[in-house]
Design a protein around this motif. Sequence first.
Motif, PDB file in Angstrom:
ATOM      1  N   LEU A  54       0.851  -1.281  -0.098  1.00  0.00           N
ATOM      2  CA  LEU A  54       0.038   0.041   0.021  1.00  0.00           C
ATOM      3  C   LEU A  54       0.835   1.155  -0.068  1.00  0.00           C
ATOM      4  CD1 LEU A  54      -2.620  -1.255   2.709  1.00  0.00           C
ATOM      5  CD2 LEU A  54      -3.084  -0.868   0.216  1.00  0.00           C
ATOM      6  N   ALA A  55       2.101   1.109   0.084  1.00  0.00           N
ATOM      7  CA  ALA A  55       3.101   2.373   0.156  1.00  0.00           C
ATOM      8  C   ALA A  55       3.298   2.829  -1.160  1.00  0.00           C
ATOM      9  CB  ALA A  55       4.304   1.979   0.541  1.00  0.00           C
ATOM     10  N   PRO A  56       3.423   4.122  -1.323  1.00  0.00           N
ATOM     11  CA  PRO A  56       3.617   4.866  -2.505  1.00  0.00           C
ATOM     12  C   PRO A  56       4.940   4.357  -3.263  1.00  0.00           C
ATOM     13  CG  PRO A  56       4.260   6.437  -0.793  1.00  0.00           C
ATOM     14  CD  PRO A  56       3.689   5.110  -0.094  1.00  0.00           C
ATOM     15  N   THR A  57       5.100   4.456  -4.533  1.00  0.00           N
ATOM     16  CA  THR A  57       6.200   4.244  -5.220  1.00  0.00           C
ATOM     17  C   THR A  57       7.528   5.026  -5.179  1.00  0.00           C
ATOM     18  OG1 THR A  57       5.045   2.994  -6.926  1.00  0.00           O
ATOM     19  CG2 THR A  57       7.346   3.523  -7.745  1.00  0.00           C
ATOM     20  N   TRP A  58       7.053   6.334  -5.018  1.00  0.00           N
ATOM     21  CA  TRP A  58       8.073   7.493  -4.910  1.00  0.00           C
ATOM     22  C   TRP A  58       8.294   8.240  -3.439  1.00  0.00           C
ATOM     23  CZ3 TRP A  58       3.878   7.494  -8.560  1.00  0.00           C
ATOM     24  CH2 TRP A  58       4.013   6.945  -9.715  1.00  0.00           C
ATOM     25  N   THR A  59       9.117   8.510  -3.285  1.00  0.00           N
ATOM     26  CA  THR A  59       9.361   9.591  -2.028  1.00  0.00           C
ATOM     27  C   THR A  59       9.023  10.715  -2.341  1.00  0.00           C
ATOM     28  OG1 THR A  59      11.291   8.175  -1.276  1.00  0.00           O
ATOM     29  CG2 THR A  59      11.065  10.484  -0.310  1.00  0.00           C
ATOM     30  N   THR A  60       8.100  11.468  -1.720  1.00  0.00           N
ATOM     31  CA  THR A  60       7.289  12.869  -1.899  1.00  0.00           C
ATOM     32  C   THR A  60       7.702  13.965  -1.261  1.00  0.00           C
ATOM     33  OG1 THR A  60       5.352  12.389  -0.718  1.00  0.00           O
ATOM     34  CG2 THR A  60       5.421  11.455  -3.175  1.00  0.00           C
ATOM     35  N   THR A  61       8.756  13.643  -0.045  1.00  0.00           N
ATOM     36  CA  THR A  61       9.038  14.842   0.805  1.00  0.00           C
ATOM     37  C   THR A  61       9.300  16.143   0.349  1.00  0.00           C
ATOM     38  OG1 THR A  61      11.451  14.191   0.793  1.00  0.00           O
ATOM     39  CG2 THR A  61       9.915  13.028   2.523  1.00  0.00           C
ATOM     40  N   ASP A  62      10.009  16.309  -1.208  1.00  0.00           N
ATOM     41  CA  ASP A  62      10.355  17.559  -1.529  1.00  0.00           C
ATOM     42  C   ASP A  62       9.101  17.741  -2.584  1.00  0.00           C
ATOM     43  OD1 ASP A  62      10.962  15.467  -3.397  1.00  0.00           O
ATOM     44  OD2 ASP A  62      12.741  16.568  -4.129  1.00  0.00           O
ATOM     45  N   TRP A  63       8.106  17.288  -2.659  1.00  0.00           N
ATOM     46  CA  TRP A  63       7.154  17.802  -3.630  1.00  0.00           C
ATOM     47  C   TRP A  63       6.204  18.716  -3.348  1.00  0.00           C
ATOM     48  CZ3 TRP A  63       4.865  12.567  -6.547  1.00  0.00           C
ATOM     49  CH2 TRP A  63       5.834  11.787  -7.147  1.00  0.00           C
ATOM     50  N   ARG A  64       5.555  19.228  -4.301  1.00  0.00           N
ATOM     51  CA  ARG A  64       4.688  20.308  -4.004  1.00  0.00           C
ATOM     52  C   ARG A  64       3.389  19.587  -3.641  1.00  0.00           C
ATOM     53  NH1 ARG A  64       1.345  23.977  -7.222  1.00  0.00           N
ATOM     54  NH2 ARG A  64       2.007  23.003  -9.047  1.00  0.00           N
ATOM     55  N   THR A  65       2.634  20.137  -2.687  1.00  0.00           N
ATOM     56  CA  THR A  65       1.376  19.606  -2.339  1.00  0.00           C
ATOM     57  C   THR A  65       0.483  20.553  -2.417  1.00  0.00           C
ATOM     58  OG1 THR A  65       2.486  17.895  -0.554  1.00  0.00           O
ATOM     59  CG2 THR A  65       0.120  18.646  -0.447  1.00  0.00           C
ATOM     60  N   VAL A  66      -0.998  20.031  -3.056  1.00  0.00           N
ATOM     61  CA  VAL A  66      -2.171  21.014  -3.252  1.00  0.00           C
ATOM     62  C   VAL A  66      -3.224  20.493  -2.758  1.00  0.00           C
ATOM     63  CG1 VAL A  66      -3.243  22.079  -5.093  1.00  0.00           C
ATOM     64  CG2 VAL A  66      -0.787  22.055  -5.469  1.00  0.00           C
ATOM     65  N   ARG A  67      -3.991  21.061  -1.738  1.00  0.00           N
ATOM     66  CA  ARG A  67      -5.197  20.333  -1.422  1.00  0.00           C
ATOM     67  C   ARG A  67      -6.237  21.003  -2.167  1.00  0.00           C
ATOM     68  NH1 ARG A  67      -7.612  17.494   2.327  1.00  0.00           N
ATOM     69  NH2 ARG A  67      -5.680  16.896   3.301  1.00  0.00           N
ATOM     70  N   ALA A  68      -7.208  20.188  -2.765  1.00  0.00           N
ATOM     71  CA  ALA A  68      -8.469  20.942  -3.472  1.00  0.00           C
ATOM     72  C   ALA A  68      -9.269  21.494  -2.451  1.00  0.00           C
ATOM     73  CB  ALA A  68      -9.417  19.643  -3.945  1.00  0.00           C
ATOM     74  N   GLN A  69      -9.568  22.969  -2.406  1.00  0.00           N
ATOM     75  CA  GLN A  69     -10.205  23.850  -1.710  1.00  0.00           C
ATOM     76  C   GLN A  69     -11.846  23.815  -2.232  1.00  0.00           C
ATOM     77  OE1 GLN A  69      -8.773  25.096   1.168  1.00  0.00           O
ATOM     78  NE2 GLN A  69      -7.085  24.008   0.605  1.00  0.00           N
ATOM     79  N   HIS A  70     -12.519  23.458  -1.292  1.00  0.00           N
ATOM     80  CA  HIS A  70     -14.003  23.580  -1.525  1.00  0.00           C
ATOM     81  C   HIS A  70     -14.935  23.550   0.031  1.00  0.00           C
ATOM     82  CE1 HIS A  70     -14.654  19.198  -0.173  1.00  0.00           C
ATOM     83  NE2 HIS A  70     -13.651  18.965  -1.059  1.00  0.00           N
ATOM     84  N   SER A  71     -15.944  24.131  -0.135  1.00  0.00           N
ATOM     85  CA  SER A  71     -16.864  24.505   1.014  1.00  0.00           C
ATOM     86  C   SER A  71     -18.176  24.010   0.534  1.00  0.00           C
ATOM     87  CB  SER A  71     -16.740  25.934   1.544  1.00  0.00           C
ATOM     88  OG  SER A  71     -16.862  26.771   0.644  1.00  0.00           O
ATOM     89  N   LYS A  72     -19.075  23.863   1.285  1.00  0.00           N
ATOM     90  CA  LYS A  72     -20.729  23.719   0.911  1.00  0.00           C
ATOM     91  C   LYS A  72     -21.259  25.069   0.774  1.00  0.00           C
ATOM     92  CE  LYS A  72     -20.927  19.406   3.778  1.00  0.00           C
ATOM     93  NZ  LYS A  72     -21.783  18.653   4.729  1.00  0.00           N
TER      94      LYS A  72
END
Length: 347
Positions: A221-239
């Motif tokens: 279940l572990a990711p293939t790549w190490t993502t420590t230096d990757w950019r993270t974007v969270r989809a922003q939404h609200s009701k």
Amino acid sequence: MSRAVGYALSFMLVSAGALNQTALAQNVSQAASTASQQVASPQTDQSDVGQIVRQIQHAARTLNYVGVFAFQQGERFESSRITHFFDGKNEKERIEVLDGAPREYLRFNDEVQGLMPDRKLVLLERQRGDRFPGLLLNNAQSLEKNYSLRLAPEVLRIAGRPCRGIEITPRDTHRYGYRLCADLESNLLLKAQMVGHDGVVIEQVAFTQVAIGADITEAMLAPTWTTTDWRTVRAQHSKVDLFAQGWRIAAPAGYVPTSQLERVFSDDKRVNQLVLSDGLATISIFIEPYLPERSEYEPQGAARSGSVNIFGIKVANFWLTVLGEVPAATLEQLAQSIQYVPSTSAR
């Protein structure tokens, strides 16, 4: 049925806007013989078949399985490897896209990470667990009101496993039909086809190999790549409450609102989304302010992308994009009927 590759499609939308149990090793032949009599029985009624369809969703969420499934839509063909684990309380899932650009999707319950190594990007979003081999988009208690359900008389075989065929025929012209094949032992969905009113298959997804009840390790279940230096974007939404804002949307018969969200993209672009569903099919309505200088609004009217029909229309000072894996006439009728009557507070 793009929910079969729902992770990819959802993250494509975000990227476009932002950047858009046990083991079951019992005797299969004995199970097939017994279930063959059950499948062929003319006594099985609509509610019994509906219960089987709902058990498919339960199996997708609560079984451990590892397999490769293939998705076909017109000339497009894509295969993915899925590893799914359930500990009695939580789900963990990893999907590796095996064709084209490397992509990987890691899910913990409804939280999904989309990994894109070519861009060193992690996209985070909450999603419902309705992708293949899941099926239903909500509890679908009224499924039988919108579709006629029937078990196929013979036992079929997919990915080396016996399965029972289920035919789901729409009761009107506002939705497509489906042909399913569910594993006899576990009810896990092995194959699903979306079928047009002419009987032609629009798209399909099926396991080519699958191990149900497999032992799942954390490494699987572990990711293939190490993502420590990757950019993270969270989809922003609200009701939001689009109806309270003044939108008058008369859903086609059998469709009900399942979510109303305001999505915020990286350029601060804000788009409202209303999702309508009958339990199997979905329609999304995207609403944004109309800006004449934006060329992507044209042409107004119908378009198609694979199995997804699309209809664009200007209503008041807004641009609406109505899309879904439903007949084009249904989308056009819906789009043309939408009205905006702002309340006093919204003016």
